[in-house]
Design a protein around this motif. Structure first.
Motif: not given
Length: 608
Positions: A472-479
């Protein structure tokens, strides 16, 4: 609110006239910015201008799209540190891939069923890549993974729209559909182009859009941009340099600047100053640019009576053995004169193993570490990996201000700590940091016998922090699958350094970050980076084996290589390499430029 005519650049920055006009232009614009022109700084200043003068009216946001994860993160971090959370909360900085994937993941249900991927689709799994190659009659047996991926990507890029359905239905692994990134781009474009409400929602969210490294934009990515923003009130600022266009093999549009100017009726600016290199190297960049591209007035330098600083050398050797011996001595002398190993870079056009295999052991004999960066580069761009490295460093009582700032910023974000938080909430957050550092110190105190145990240790740390909080903190992850993939790669490389450093964690972290070693990489991987000294090994026809088919791209690659250097630029050529006779007839235009330039010192090393 600041009036437009009262706004001044932040951070004691002096902008050249073209940059200042770019910052204040609230229409579509194209900025031609060469090496060292300060593109990231330009965009950060423009964001400040838009927000502080209320040209971008709250709650509307500004979107920045980059090709590299570190470029996207760097711009976001610069904005946050300089202008604070208020501006950062209205600024979205993503890679093109993350932007496209976000559209697909959020709105995939509007796609027709026959091409709609399931929620748990995979991206470019190797088994599917091999299948693509097999379908095209290519045998992958004994082929290196990097080569497999390179060929498969080129095949994927040649596909047309009609194959999306085929690959979604046929290209599966464990019953999960697998997509190439180009397919994700096309699906995202279809979502925007066929759904007016989604398109309008995007346009209402972002009033301004920044496009970095614009020369690398593919046809499909440009189609997505036009679907999203053409004809809307959104204003685009595209920044790039057509002389650094080295991604045409990946589908980059060679006419992207002309298409953009035509379609978006954009204003055009050109940044002339180079803030990176010493004057001698800037003058050489200008000379190369003019000769290779028949152009003028691309760079400006200060009016120095003579060049007191800077080195440009072409070494000519009989073979790679004498090359390695001489270059190792030259590198050693630079380190002895005060250049740190991480400020020296070794480049090759491709196949870096072939060009560095003799040099690395000779450097090692002199106590100089050098490593091929391919595996490390992506990992070191990842925010979670850097957080883990910082936490481990703190557990070993290495608490530099920057390390502590990174950790405290992360925990402030996930715990909702801000200037209005009460002392109890702040104390609780700091206590959590102390606890995780103590836990890590305990975890890493025991011997780690293999890669699996290292992975278990890292996963344990992730669990203590909270995977969901990280995502939730790092936007680069999609799951969670994205995080799991990067953690596996990270732990594997970390164990490699652990096993070589005898379990001394301060050394392990330092070595992992490349603080004590010379990076070795391809020209493509060096894009956007800068070093005090750059060695380009193998200025030979064999390195530019495809020059006849892509002369402009290879000349751009040559320009990218030479523009990475700030003070020292060294080229090498061998008469013989790996027992094969080398020539420079095909690349004679570039080679003769070096030999004939008054700025270049040519040294022919005769074997003893």
């Amino acid at each position: 609110m600041v009036k437009s005519n009262e706004w001044v650049p932040k951070g004691d920055i002096i902008l050249e006239e073209a940059a200042l006009r770019t910052v204040k232009d609230v229409n579509n614009c194209l900025v031609i910015a060469g090496p060292g022109a300060g593109k990231t700084e330009l965009l950060a200043q423009k964001l400040d201008y838009l927000f502080s003068t209320n040209k971008c009216i709250s709650p509307k946001k500004t979107l920045a799209l980059s090709f590299k994860t570190d470029a996207a993160a760097n711009l976001k971090d610069r904005v946050k540190k300089r202008y604070g959370e208020e501006y950062a909360s209205r600024f979205t900085s993503l890679t093109y891939s993350a932007f496209e994937k976000r559209i697909l993941d959020q709105f995939r249900n509007v796609l027709p069923k026959e091409i709609r991927p399931s929620k748990d689709y995979l991206i470019e799994e190797m088994e599917v890549i091999k299948e693509v190659l097999d379908r095209n009659g290519l045998n992958t047996t004994g082929m290196r993974m990097n080569r497999i991926k390179e060929i498969a990507e080129s095949i994927a890029l040649s596909k047309n729209d009609s194959t999306i359905k085929h690959d979604l239905l046929k290209g599966t692994q464990n019953n999960k559909p697998v997509l190439f990134y180009k397919q994700i781009t096309k699906l995202a474009t279809q979502i925007i182009a066929t759904n007016e409400y989604i398109c309008k929602a995007l346009q209402m969210t972002y009033e301004f859009v920044f496009l970095d490294e614009f020369q690398d934009t593919t046809y499909d990515q440009y189609n997505l941009l036009t679907a999203c923003f053409l004809g809307s009130s959104c204003k685009l600022t595209a920044v790039g340099d057509n002389k650094q266009a080295i991604m045409r093999w990946a589908g980059a549009n060679p006419d992207i600047f002309l298409d953009y100017i035509r379609d978006f009726d954009s204003n055009e600016y050109q940044l002339l100053m180079n803030h990176r290199a010493v004057p001698k190297l800037v003058e050489f960049q200008k000379e190369v640019h003019q000769i290779l591209n028949k152009d003028t007035n691309i760079f400006q330098i200060k009016d120095y009576p003579e060049f007191q600083e800077g080195e440009i050398t072409l070494f000519e050797f009989d073979n790679e053995i004498s090359e390695a011996e001489a270059i190792a001595i030259d590198i050693e002398s630079k380190i002895q004169r005060g250049i740190w190993p991480s400020e020296i870079c070794i480049l090759a056009k491709q196949n870096v193993n072939n060009y560095s295999s003799e040099l690395i052991p000779r450097l090692n004999c002199k106590g100089i570490n050098a490593r091929i960066e391919n595996e490390y580069q992506e990992i070191l761009k990842d925010p979670t990996c850097n957080l883990l490295l910082d936490l481990i460093s703190c557990s070993q009582r290495k608490r530099s201000p920057l390390i502590w700032e990174n950790i405290s910023t992360f925990y402030d974000n996930i715990n909702g700590i801000n200037e209005f938080s009460d002392e109890l909430a702040v104390a609780k957050s700091y206590k959590e940091i102390d606890n995780i550092i103590s836990d890590i110190a305990c975890l890493i105190s025991s011997f780690i016998p293999n890669e699996d145990n290292m992975l278990n240790l890292i996963e344990c740390i992730i669990e203590k922090i909270g995977a969901n909080r990280i995502i939730s903190n790092f936007s680069i992850y999609n799951g969670e699958s994205d995080l799991t993939t990067i953690v596996k790669s990270f732990s594997k490389l970390l164990y490699k350094d652990y096993s070589q450093s005898r379990g001394v964690w301060i050394d392990i972290i330092s070595n992992f970050r490349g603080e004590n070693s010379i990076p070795i990489m391809t020209i493509h991987k060096s894009k956007g980076l800068e070093y005090e000294a750059v060695y380009f090994l193998g200025l030979e026809d064999s390195a530019f084996w495809n020059f006849d088919k892509q002369p402009e791209e290879d000349k751009s690659a040559f320009f990218v290589a030479l523009s990475r250097a700030k003070s020292h630029l060294i080229f090498t050529h061998c008469k013989w390499r790996k027992n094969n006779l080398q020539n420079n007839k095909v690349i004679n235009e570039m080679y003769s430029l070096l030999r004939n330039s008054k700025l270049v010192s040519v040294r022919t090393i005769v074997p003893k």
